[in-house]
Design an enzyme around this catalytic site. Structure first.
Site, PDB file in Angstrom:
ATOM      1  N   LYS A 102     -14.150 -27.735  19.120  1.00 23.51           N
ATOM      2  CA  LYS A 102     -15.491 -27.242  19.487  1.00 23.51           C
ATOM      3  C   LYS A 102     -16.360 -28.362  20.058  1.00 23.51           C
ATOM      4  CE  LYS A 102     -16.130 -22.760  17.675  1.00 23.51           C
ATOM      5  NZ  LYS A 102     -15.680 -21.980  16.549  1.00 23.51           N
ATOM      6  N   LYS A 148      -6.741 -18.623  21.315  1.00 23.44           N
ATOM      7  CA  LYS A 148      -7.055 -17.529  20.389  1.00 23.44           C
ATOM      8  C   LYS A 148      -8.172 -16.635  20.942  1.00 23.44           C
ATOM      9  CE  LYS A 148     -10.614 -18.848  17.163  1.00 23.44           C
ATOM     10  NZ  LYS A 148     -11.343 -18.227  16.129  1.00 23.44           N
ATOM     11  N   LYS A 176     -14.929 -14.562  20.031  1.00 26.57           N
ATOM     12  CA  LYS A 176     -16.072 -13.738  20.439  1.00 26.57           C
ATOM     13  C   LYS A 176     -17.068 -14.472  21.326  1.00 26.57           C
ATOM     14  CE  LYS A 176     -17.509 -13.360  15.668  1.00 26.57           C
ATOM     15  NZ  LYS A 176     -17.769 -14.683  15.119  1.00 26.57           N
TER      16      LYS A 176
END
Ligand code: AQP
Length: 325
Positions: A110, A192, A195
């Site tokens: 991230k 993956k 959202k």
């Protein structure tokens, strides 16, 4: 057994969240003491719009209920309303080596993906997650594969605390579903499903039929024609087969036979129909719940009161052991 888990109110819930996490929660609430949380403090670690956060929290509450969580069988609440979560996270930070946080895959990924959000909050988020779990003395944490490393770190932190100050915490275990622990993006099948990625990459549990069909028909596959599970050479088709299998209850072998000689178009059409039908009950329930905001707020308020009692009791033990009271 005691069970804890949570999801960030950071966007639409997708079928990866459902298959990796919530589907298990719905089964677990029948037999165990379950606490399920809307982890809003985790949602503000990456970019978000303050004016949308309350709406996202209510939407996630609706998603929990529509997917089958029953407030009579489990505790549902919003993380930031129980202040013990952030209090315990601070205390756990004092016994956690910096290196343990820096080696977390999610932090590495991230902070690379959102360099402007490579904050201390992003680094410390596993501490808050450990606090979420340890406050409720959970034995089991049902999550998708991406969270496994954080649960392992939580165990280490709990062990270290117990050894340093005396036994308070249970050492929790991650509970991963046998299949569906990592559903991949429809557009980038080696990544993956997420959202916060482009909506074409995921199917929201409330997506309308036309959208579901469009997303499945445009899902990335390989150039071949054979519907066969082969993670190395056919990651796109393999991911679709996994999803199809989990929603239909049929094994991948049976599906390969069913679509033998039929090609991708027919396979994708069949899958679109199946998902449209399977997700219909979620869409229907959401419509009902959208008109019942007072009821939703009542559930969250009752959940908060019940969660607080447990959290406060654990915090008293923790502070006692640490010499803070
Ligand atoms: N693709 C996935 N397959 C299986 N399980 C998944 N989970 C997430 N993506 C998949 C599981 O869903 C739960 C909720 O995750 P979260 O929203 O708290 O955080 P996340 O892992 O960061 O989820 P997303 O969808 O990828 O959201 P963003 O884009 O906000 O980061 C967890 O149990 C997770 O394992």
């Amino acid at each position: 057994m005691k069970v804890f888990s949570g999801i960030r109110p950071s966007g639409e819930l997708h079928i990866g969240n459902y298959l990796g996490a919530i589907k298990q929660w719905v089964e677990l609430q029948e037999k165990h003491e379950c606490v399920f949380c809307i982890v809003d403090f985790h949602a503000i670690i990456t970019a978000y719009k303050p004016e949308e956060l309350q709406k996202n929290i209510l939407e996630l509450t609706i998603a929990y209920l529509a997917a089958g969580l029953d407030p009579e069988k489990c505790i549902l609440f919003v993380q930031s309303e129980v202040k013990e979560h952030s209090e315990l996270a601070w205390l756990l930070g004092t016994i956690t080596p910096l290196g343990d946080l820096k080696r977390m895959i999610q932090f590495k990924e991230k902070s690379k993906k959102y360099p402007e959000h490579a904050s201390a909050g992003l680094l410390n988020y596993p501490l808050l997650m450990a606090a979420d779990i340890l406050l409720y003395k959970a034995d089991l944490v049902p999550v998708g594969k991406d969270q496994k490393q954080h649960i392992e770190l939580t165990r280490e932190i709990a062990k270290r605390f117990n050894k340093t100050f005396g036994d308070v915490f249970i050492l929790p275990k991650a509970l991963l579903p046998e299949a569906g622990q990592k559903i991949m993006s429809l557009q980038e099948p080696k990544k993956k499903m997420s959202k916060t990625d482009s909506p074409a990459g995921y199917i929201g549990i409330f997506d309308e039929p036309e959208k579901i069909k469009e997303k499945i028909m445009t899902a990335v596959t390989d150039s071949g024609k054979v519907v066969k599970y082969d993670l190395e050479r056919k990651p796109g088709i393999s991911n679709l087969l996994t999803i199809y299998s989990l929603f239909s209850g049929k094994t991948i072998k049976i599906l390969e036979k069913k679509f033998n000689g039929k090609g991708y178009y027919e396979f994708k059409m069949g899958m679109a129909l199946l998902l449209i039908e399977s997700l219909e009950k979620f869409r229907k329930k959401r419509k009902e719940l959208l008109a019942r905001e007072v009821y939703l707020r009542e559930i969250l308020s009752r959940g908060k009161n019940r969660a607080q009692v447990i959290a406060q009791s654990t915090m008293r033990e923790v502070k006692n052991k640490m010499g803070l009271i």
